[in-house]
Motif scaffolding. Structure first.
Motif, PDB file in Angstrom:
ATOM      1  N   ALA A 254      22.213  45.827  52.495  1.00  0.00           N
ATOM      2  CA  ALA A 254      23.569  45.280  52.499  1.00  0.00           C
ATOM      3  C   ALA A 254      23.748  44.297  53.648  1.00  0.00           C
ATOM      4  CB  ALA A 254      24.587  46.411  52.612  1.00  0.00           C
ATOM      5  N   VAL A 255      24.309  43.126  53.338  1.00  0.00           N
ATOM      6  CA  VAL A 255      24.559  42.077  54.319  1.00  0.00           C
ATOM      7  C   VAL A 255      26.040  41.724  54.272  1.00  0.00           C
ATOM      8  CG1 VAL A 255      23.987  39.729  55.045  1.00  0.00           C
ATOM      9  CG2 VAL A 255      22.239  41.149  53.938  1.00  0.00           C
ATOM     10  N   ALA A 256      26.727  41.807  55.415  1.00  0.00           N
ATOM     11  CA  ALA A 256      28.139  41.441  55.472  1.00  0.00           C
ATOM     12  C   ALA A 256      28.288  39.930  55.383  1.00  0.00           C
ATOM     13  CB  ALA A 256      28.768  41.956  56.761  1.00  0.00           C
ATOM     14  N   LEU A 257      29.224  39.462  54.553  1.00  0.00           N
ATOM     15  CA  LEU A 257      29.499  38.034  54.426  1.00  0.00           C
ATOM     16  C   LEU A 257      30.671  37.657  55.326  1.00  0.00           C
ATOM     17  CD1 LEU A 257      29.212  37.721  50.534  1.00  0.00           C
ATOM     18  CD2 LEU A 257      27.505  37.043  52.232  1.00  0.00           C
ATOM     19  N   PRO A 258      30.620  36.496  55.960  1.00  0.00           N
ATOM     20  CA  PRO A 258      31.715  36.093  56.848  1.00  0.00           C
ATOM     21  C   PRO A 258      32.970  35.722  56.064  1.00  0.00           C
ATOM     22  CG  PRO A 258      30.154  34.299  56.599  1.00  0.00           C
ATOM     23  CD  PRO A 258      29.547  35.482  55.897  1.00  0.00           C
ATOM     24  N   LEU A 259      34.102  35.855  56.719  1.00  0.00           N
ATOM     25  CA  LEU A 259      35.389  35.480  56.138  1.00  0.00           C
ATOM     26  C   LEU A 259      35.894  34.190  56.779  1.00  0.00           C
ATOM     27  CD1 LEU A 259      36.931  39.057  56.154  1.00  0.00           C
ATOM     28  CD2 LEU A 259      36.323  37.753  54.113  1.00  0.00           C
ATOM     29  N   LEU A 260      36.942  33.617  56.199  1.00  0.00           N
ATOM     30  CA  LEU A 260      37.561  32.453  56.809  1.00  0.00           C
ATOM     31  C   LEU A 260      38.154  32.835  58.167  1.00  0.00           C
ATOM     32  CD1 LEU A 260      39.376  30.917  53.699  1.00  0.00           C
ATOM     33  CD2 LEU A 260      37.283  30.068  54.801  1.00  0.00           C
ATOM     34  N   PRO A 261      38.234  31.897  59.101  1.00  0.00           N
ATOM     35  CA  PRO A 261      38.759  32.202  60.435  1.00  0.00           C
ATOM     36  C   PRO A 261      40.127  32.882  60.375  1.00  0.00           C
ATOM     37  CG  PRO A 261      37.791  30.017  60.404  1.00  0.00           C
ATOM     38  CD  PRO A 261      37.796  30.490  58.972  1.00  0.00           C
ATOM     39  N   GLY A 262      40.256  33.980  61.106  1.00  0.00           N
ATOM     40  CA  GLY A 262      41.516  34.714  61.174  1.00  0.00           C
ATOM     41  C   GLY A 262      41.679  35.784  60.122  1.00  0.00           C
TER      42      GLY A 262
END
Length: 353
Positions: A254-262
């Protein structure tokens, strides 16, 4: 061809900004009252118009019909032979798994109480779910249907492997996506671990593996899979959701995906063979289910980008994206939005720099 492990690739690519953001040309899929649900690798789009399954070639929409006496139908997937699957009813409101083939509508599994077809591959193998009985979670079972040799229009149902353990009586599972090789993802639920993402392999037993949540989280769901066996979905910490990619290795890392800033809340919903991932990003008030407006995003080129911001300025003028449904291996995306204030479906096509 040797591939770079996804976890390493993301870490590497996110260390620097993408060299150039791809833009997308957006095309309206009319007429009004249509919803686009799927797009194959030949740019053929399927969905529904005025409650009837519909296919588009270019900007031409063609009705796929309903079962005799049916009140609705909707197509979700089509293959290279322009054969589509989806679901509808026969006038009784009960969902039936349906095949739309060259002007005919076929009930894939007439003996099922309720059934949904979600994917058909180029060999004609169909993936979906059927209701096996009624219980604590209505006993939905993930299945594949294959057309019986010499009996055109008749299909054999094969149940995918259940997860052992739990109460052993009621099966609670759902297939949500499948690839060309009939690897299937979704979720399973039982009394041992609650709910977990599921990956059914394409071996003789359709062996099931759990797609476990990110460290510290308690449950997971899978929503998409590509032909490399990479799956995407969501992992659940308390009062939240994190977008996750499960690699195509044996461990389904499992790899966490980044979210948009904030943002701190999101879901990954589809992935293609290029590794482009669709989903959404939002902000949730910590410790609550108060989730703010979602922004639809794509993970590609080493980053996460709001889709609205990637529309080219000419064709994208007047458009607002309100949902995305599917992405093909050409990078094309279908969804729903508004164009100059009028609700409509669309096809987005990447513009080659």
């Amino acid at each position: 061809m040797k591939t770079i492990p996804v976890a390493f690739a993301f870490a590497l690519s996110l260390s620097a900004a993408a060299s150039a953001q791809t833009t997308y040309e957006i095309t309206e899929l009319g007429p009004a009252n249509c919803v686009a649900s799927g797009v194959n690798d030949y740019s053929d789009v399927v969905g529904q118009c005025d409650a009837v399954a519909t296919a588009w070639e270019g900007d031409v929409a063609t009705s796929l019909g309903t079962l005799s006496g049916g009140t609705y139908s909707t197509a979700l997937s089509s293959n290279s032979g322009k054969v589509a699957v989806g679901h509808g009813d026969a006038g009784d409101g009960r969902p039936r798994a349906e095949l739309y083939r060259h002007g005919t509508v076929i009930d894939i599994d007439p003996s099922a109480a309720n059934a949904y077809a979600i994917r058909i591959n180029d060999a004609g193998v169909i993936v979906g779910n059927y209701l096996k009985g009624f219980g604590g979670c209505n006993n939905w079972v993930a299945v594949i249907w294959t057309e019986e040799g010499g009996k055109r229009g008749r299909f054999r149902r094969t149940e995918l492997q259940p997860y052992p353990g739990g109460n052993g009586k009621v099966r609670c599972e759902s297939a949500t996506a499948a690839n060309q090789g009939v690897q299937v993802v979704g979720w399973v639920q039982n009394s041992v671990f609650g709910q977990m993402g599921a990956f059914w392999n394409n071996d003789a037993k359709h062996t099931l593996s759990l797609l476990r949540p990110l460290p510290g989280d308690w449950s997971s769901l899978a929503w998409g899979v590509n032909d490399l066996g990479q799956a995407v979905g969501q992992s659940h910490p308390a009062f939240s959701s994190r977008p996750v990619l499960w690699d195509g290795d044996l461990a389904h890392t499992a790899v966490a995906l980044p979210l948009l800033p904030g943002d701190n809340y999101g879901v990954a919903s589809a992935i293609n063979n290029l590794g482009h991932i669709l989903g959404f990003s939002a902000y949730g008030v910590p410790g609550t289910w108060d989730i703010g407006p979602s922004r639809f995003v794509i993970w590609r080129d080493g980053g996460v980008f709001e889709l609205q911001s990637l529309l080219d300025p000419v064709s994208g003028d007047g458009w607002t994206i309100t949902s995305v449904s599917a992405i093909n291996n050409l990078g094309q995306i279908v969804g729903f939005g508004s164009h100059n204030g009028q609700p409509t479906s669309f096809l987005m096509t990447p513009v080659v720099p």
